[in-house]
Every structure is written in C-alpha cells, then in structure tokens.
Design a protein around this motif. Structure first.
Motif, PDB file in Angstrom:
ATOM      1  N   ALA A 104       4.768  -8.460   9.438  1.00 26.76           N
ATOM      2  CA  ALA A 104       4.396  -7.048   9.295  1.00 26.76           C
ATOM      3  C   ALA A 104       5.403  -6.313   8.413  1.00 26.76           C
ATOM      4  O   ALA A 104       5.023  -5.435   7.623  1.00 26.76           O
ATOM      5  CB  ALA A 104       4.315  -6.385  10.667  1.00 26.76           C
ATOM      6  N   GLY A 105       6.679  -6.672   8.531  1.00 24.43           N
ATOM      7  CA  GLY A 105       7.709  -6.029   7.732  1.00 24.43           C
ATOM      8  C   GLY A 105       7.496  -6.209   6.241  1.00 24.43           C
ATOM      9  O   GLY A 105       7.690  -5.281   5.450  1.00 24.43           O
ATOM     10  N   ALA A 106       7.092  -7.416   5.855  1.00 25.06           N
ATOM     11  CA  ALA A 106       6.868  -7.698   4.432  1.00 25.06           C
ATOM     12  C   ALA A 106       5.700  -6.884   3.886  1.00 25.06           C
ATOM     13  O   ALA A 106       5.810  -6.248   2.826  1.00 25.06           O
ATOM     14  CB  ALA A 106       6.615  -9.194   4.238  1.00 25.06           C
ATOM     15  N   TYR A 107       4.594  -6.886   4.599  1.00 28.23           N
ATOM     16  CA  TYR A 107       3.416  -6.152   4.117  1.00 28.23           C
ATOM     17  C   TYR A 107       3.635  -4.638   4.176  1.00 28.23           C
ATOM     18  O   TYR A 107       3.178  -3.899   3.294  1.00 28.23           O
ATOM     19  CB  TYR A 107       2.184  -6.544   4.919  1.00 28.23           C
ATOM     20  N   THR A 108       4.326  -4.168   5.225  1.00 28.73           N
ATOM     21  CA  THR A 108       4.597  -2.737   5.331  1.00 28.73           C
ATOM     22  C   THR A 108       5.535  -2.289   4.227  1.00 28.73           C
ATOM     23  O   THR A 108       5.407  -1.181   3.697  1.00 28.73           O
ATOM     24  CB  THR A 108       5.203  -2.406   6.703  1.00 28.73           C
ATOM     25  N   CYS A 109       6.481  -3.152   3.872  1.00 26.24           N
ATOM     26  CA  CYS A 109       7.388  -2.834   2.764  1.00 26.24           C
ATOM     27  C   CYS A 109       6.600  -2.623   1.474  1.00 26.24           C
ATOM     28  O   CYS A 109       6.895  -1.698   0.705  1.00 26.24           O
ATOM     29  CB  CYS A 109       8.407  -3.959   2.586  1.00 26.24           C
ATOM     30  N   ARG A 110       5.615  -3.478   1.229  1.00 29.95           N
ATOM     31  CA  ARG A 110       4.788  -3.305   0.035  1.00 29.95           C
ATOM     32  C   ARG A 110       4.082  -1.948   0.056  1.00 29.95           C
ATOM     33  O   ARG A 110       3.968  -1.281  -0.985  1.00 29.95           O
ATOM     34  CB  ARG A 110       3.749  -4.424  -0.027  1.00 29.95           C
ATOM     35  N   LEU A 111       3.618  -1.539   1.229  1.00 27.09           N
ATOM     36  CA  LEU A 111       2.942  -0.246   1.344  1.00 27.09           C
ATOM     37  C   LEU A 111       3.911   0.900   1.059  1.00 27.09           C
ATOM     38  O   LEU A 111       3.601   1.826   0.296  1.00 27.09           O
ATOM     39  CB  LEU A 111       2.347  -0.085   2.742  1.00 27.09           C
ATOM     40  N   PHE A 112       5.090   0.849   1.690  1.00 24.30           N
ATOM     41  CA  PHE A 112       6.073   1.905   1.514  1.00 24.30           C
ATOM     42  C   PHE A 112       6.545   1.994   0.063  1.00 24.30           C
ATOM     43  O   PHE A 112       6.667   3.084  -0.489  1.00 24.30           O
ATOM     44  CB  PHE A 112       7.278   1.666   2.423  1.00 24.30           C
ATOM     45  N   LYS A 113       6.804   0.831  -0.530  1.00 22.57           N
ATOM     46  CA  LYS A 113       7.315   0.816  -1.905  1.00 22.57           C
ATOM     47  C   LYS A 113       6.271   1.382  -2.866  1.00 22.57           C
ATOM     48  O   LYS A 113       6.592   2.150  -3.781  1.00 22.57           O
ATOM     49  CB  LYS A 113       7.670  -0.612  -2.312  1.00 22.57           C
ATOM     50  N   GLY A 114       5.008   1.025  -2.657  1.00 27.28           N
ATOM     51  CA  GLY A 114       3.949   1.554  -3.509  1.00 27.28           C
ATOM     52  C   GLY A 114       3.806   3.052  -3.363  1.00 27.28           C
ATOM     53  O   GLY A 114       3.608   3.773  -4.361  1.00 27.28           O
ATOM     54  N   ALA A 115       3.929   3.544  -2.128  1.00 23.66           N
ATOM     55  CA  ALA A 115       3.831   4.989  -1.903  1.00 23.66           C
ATOM     56  C   ALA A 115       5.017   5.720  -2.509  1.00 23.66           C
ATOM     57  O   ALA A 115       4.874   6.804  -3.075  1.00 23.66           O
ATOM     58  CB  ALA A 115       3.746   5.272  -0.407  1.00 23.66           C
ATOM     59  N   LEU A 116       6.212   5.136  -2.414  1.00 21.55           N
ATOM     60  CA  LEU A 116       7.397   5.758  -2.991  1.00 21.55           C
ATOM     61  C   LEU A 116       7.311   5.823  -4.508  1.00 21.55           C
ATOM     62  O   LEU A 116       7.727   6.809  -5.124  1.00 21.55           O
ATOM     63  CB  LEU A 116       8.655   4.983  -2.578  1.00 21.55           C
ATOM     64  N   ASP A 117       6.793   4.765  -5.106  1.00 19.35           N
ATOM     65  CA  ASP A 117       6.661   4.742  -6.562  1.00 19.35           C
ATOM     66  C   ASP A 117       5.718   5.838  -7.058  1.00 19.35           C
ATOM     67  O   ASP A 117       5.808   6.263  -8.217  1.00 19.35           O
ATOM     68  CB  ASP A 117       6.164   3.366  -7.025  1.00 19.35           C
ATOM     69  N   ALA A 118       4.801   6.260  -6.182  1.00 20.34           N
ATOM     70  CA  ALA A 118       3.835   7.291  -6.566  1.00 20.34           C
ATOM     71  C   ALA A 118       4.392   8.705  -6.400  1.00 20.34           C
ATOM     72  O   ALA A 118       3.780   9.673  -6.858  1.00 20.34           O
ATOM     73  CB  ALA A 118       2.557   7.145  -5.736  1.00 20.34           C
ATOM     74  N   ALA A 145       5.456  10.745   0.893  1.00 13.56           N
ATOM     75  CA  ALA A 145       4.545   9.632   0.652  1.00 13.56           C
ATOM     76  C   ALA A 145       3.653   9.351   1.859  1.00 13.56           C
ATOM     77  O   ALA A 145       2.748   8.515   1.777  1.00 13.56           O
ATOM     78  CB  ALA A 145       5.345   8.368   0.308  1.00 13.56           C
ATOM     79  N   MET A 146       3.900  10.054   2.965  1.00 11.80           N
ATOM     80  CA  MET A 146       3.197   9.760   4.210  1.00 11.80           C
ATOM     81  C   MET A 146       1.681   9.883   4.073  1.00 11.80           C
ATOM     82  O   MET A 146       0.926   9.114   4.656  1.00 11.80           O
ATOM     83  CB  MET A 146       3.692  10.698   5.313  1.00 11.80           C
ATOM     84  N   ARG A 147       1.245  10.866   3.274  1.00 10.28           N
ATOM     85  CA  ARG A 147      -0.197  11.077   3.103  1.00 10.28           C
ATOM     86  C   ARG A 147      -0.860   9.832   2.520  1.00 10.28           C
ATOM     87  O   ARG A 147      -1.994   9.509   2.857  1.00 10.28           O
ATOM     88  CB  ARG A 147      -0.429  12.292   2.187  1.00 10.28           C
ATOM     89  N   ARG A 148      -0.143   9.124   1.657  1.00  7.82           N
ATOM     90  CA  ARG A 148      -0.690   7.912   1.057  1.00  7.82           C
ATOM     91  C   ARG A 148      -0.506   6.704   1.964  1.00  7.82           C
ATOM     92  O   ARG A 148      -1.277   5.756   1.915  1.00  7.82           O
ATOM     93  CB  ARG A 148      -0.014   7.651  -0.290  1.00  7.82           C
ATOM     94  N   VAL A 149       0.550   6.731   2.776  1.00  4.71           N
ATOM     95  CA  VAL A 149       0.896   5.568   3.582  1.00  4.71           C
ATOM     96  C   VAL A 149      -0.004   5.410   4.800  1.00  4.71           C
ATOM     97  O   VAL A 149      -0.404   4.294   5.150  1.00  4.71           O
ATOM     98  CB  VAL A 149       2.377   5.647   4.028  1.00  4.71           C
ATOM     99  N   ILE A 150      -0.327   6.533   5.465  1.00  4.60           N
ATOM    100  CA  ILE A 150      -1.020   6.458   6.755  1.00  4.60           C
ATOM    101  C   ILE A 150      -2.320   5.654   6.704  1.00  4.60           C
ATOM    102  O   ILE A 150      -2.530   4.778   7.548  1.00  4.60           O
ATOM    103  CB  ILE A 150      -1.274   7.876   7.321  1.00  4.60           C
ATOM    104  N   PRO A 151      -3.235   5.911   5.762  1.00  7.62           N
ATOM    105  CA  PRO A 151      -4.481   5.120   5.757  1.00  7.62           C
ATOM    106  C   PRO A 151      -4.225   3.619   5.586  1.00  7.62           C
ATOM    107  O   PRO A 151      -4.856   2.792   6.260  1.00  7.62           O
ATOM    108  CB  PRO A 151      -5.250   5.684   4.551  1.00  7.62           C
ATOM    109  N   ALA A 152      -3.301   3.272   4.683  1.00  3.90           N
ATOM    110  CA  ALA A 152      -3.015   1.851   4.460  1.00  3.90           C
ATOM    111  C   ALA A 152      -2.277   1.250   5.648  1.00  3.90           C
ATOM    112  O   ALA A 152      -2.535   0.101   6.034  1.00  3.90           O
ATOM    113  CB  ALA A 152      -2.197   1.676   3.186  1.00  3.90           C
ATOM    114  N   TYR A 153      -1.363   2.025   6.251  1.00  2.89           N
ATOM    115  CA  TYR A 153      -0.604   1.506   7.383  1.00  2.89           C
ATOM    116  C   TYR A 153      -1.498   1.301   8.600  1.00  2.89           C
ATOM    117  O   TYR A 153      -1.254   0.400   9.407  1.00  2.89           O
ATOM    118  CB  TYR A 153       0.546   2.452   7.728  1.00  2.89           C
TER     119      TYR A 153
END
Length: 225
Positions: A104-118, A145-153
C-alpha cells in the motif's frame, strides 16, 4: 436461506481480523508513503534511487508473492531465526500486515507524488518565503493536493481491503480464511464464497460512500478557505 445466514454469521467472526489487517496495513502504508514522497519530492541523494527501486519492486510484483516471501523467506536463514526479528517474522499476522503495508505504501506514494507534482510551484516558493521547513512545506502541499488525492486514495483503500483476503493463504482466519475452512467442510462452494463476496461488497460500498462524503467535505473546506 437459513444456510446462507449461518454461513454469514460464521464468516463475520473473521471480520475483526480482516479490519485489523486492513487498518494496520493502511496505517503502515501511509507512513511509508509519506517518507517515500518526501524523499522523491526533495530528491535526496542515494535515498531517491533506493526509493525508486523500492517502488519498482513492489509495484512490479504481485502482492501474493510479497506475502509468501515475507512469511516463508526468513525461515530459510538461520541467522534470522536466531535474531530478535524472528519473534515477529514467524507470526502470520505480522507478516500479512507488513506485506500489505509495504504494498500500500508504494502505490500510495505514487498517488501522493502525482498530486504534489500537480500543485503549482508558487506554493513551494511561498512556503519557503515564510520560513517553513521541509516537512511543513510538504504538509502544506499535501493539503492543497488533498482534493486530487482523496478519490484515488479511496480506490487504494478498497484495493487494500480486498487484498487482505490473501492473508488467508498463510493460515489467517479472516473472512476468506473462514470461507475456505467452511468450504472444505461442506463443499458448498457457490454459497460459501457467494456470501463472502457479498460481505466484501458491502464493506467496499460503505468505504466508497464514506470517501465520497470526505471528498465533499474537503471540497467545501477548500472553497471556504
């Protein structure tokens, strides 16, 4: 109908274990994801490449393989069996949570990093101008970035819940573990696993609904801010 009810009541005995594995795995995954996200965002020397290698390894291999390697792998080394770590690594529950959390940490990291880049770079410059440290800056960027993260998370949480069923392969009596035991006793495969699937479906539907409420609250908070 009575038979299905009996199956359901028996399977619900494993609900606590399923929720424990899922919750602990998500918590561990969140910690791992935050650390990895910070390393990748700041491009920490050497650690950046180690983080990338970790993400490649975890996201490129099946969760079931990871569970087997963590649970059965250490037993192949005598020096591990003689160390303090064996106290934990010999426990199926610990290994299941560790594997689920690392995944979960690996996939969540991808989500967080993508949201931060945006997030606009101006946010980072503003934080630095205010004298914030690295963790404070990351915290501010994550909130934006939370608005982008929540649906994916929310999808990741559902995947972790479903993935917890693989813990039954190392003798854990969660919902799926009990389903396999009942099926071995009754051979009523369709009914047993149908009821198990219905329980997972209800839990996932509830999680999806809760995350939609959270997303609406986050959006309202962001608009007020």
């Amino acid at each position: 109908m009575t038979k299905l009810l009996d199956y359901g009541l028996t399977l619900l005995e494993g609900l606590q274990i399923t929720l424990l594995i899922t919750g602990a795995g998500l918590l561990l995954g969140l910690v791992i994801a935050l650390v990895l996200t910070w390393v990748l965002d700041k491009r920490v020397p050497l650690a950046h490449w180690l983080a990338e290698g970790y993400l490649l390894l975890i996201t490129g291999t099946p969760l079931l393989v990871q569970i087997f390697l963590i649970y059965y792998g250490p037993a192949q080394f005598d020096w591990i069996k003689q160390s303090w770590a064996w106290t934990y690594l010999r426990e199926p529950m610990f290994c299941a949570i560790l594997a689920l959390g690392m995944n979960a940490g690996a996939y969540t990291c991808r989500l967080f990093k993508g949201a931060l880049d945006a997030v606009p770079k101006g946010e980072t410059l503003a934080c630095r101008a205010l004298g914030m440290n690295e963790w404070q800056t990351l915290s501010v960027k994550l909130r934006h970035a939370m608005r982008r993260v929540i649906p994916a998370y929310s999808n990741e949480v559902v995947l972790v819940l479903k993935g917890s069923s693989l813990a039954s392969t190392i003798s854990i009596m969660d919902i799926m573990g009990l389903a396999q035991r009942i099926n071995g006793q009754t051979y009523d495969t369709l009914a047993v696993f149908g009821v198990a699937g219905a329980i997972y479906l209800l839990m996932n539907s509830l999680l999806t609904w809760l995350f939609r409420l959270l997303e609406q609250r986050a959006l309202a908070f962001q608009q007020q801010g």
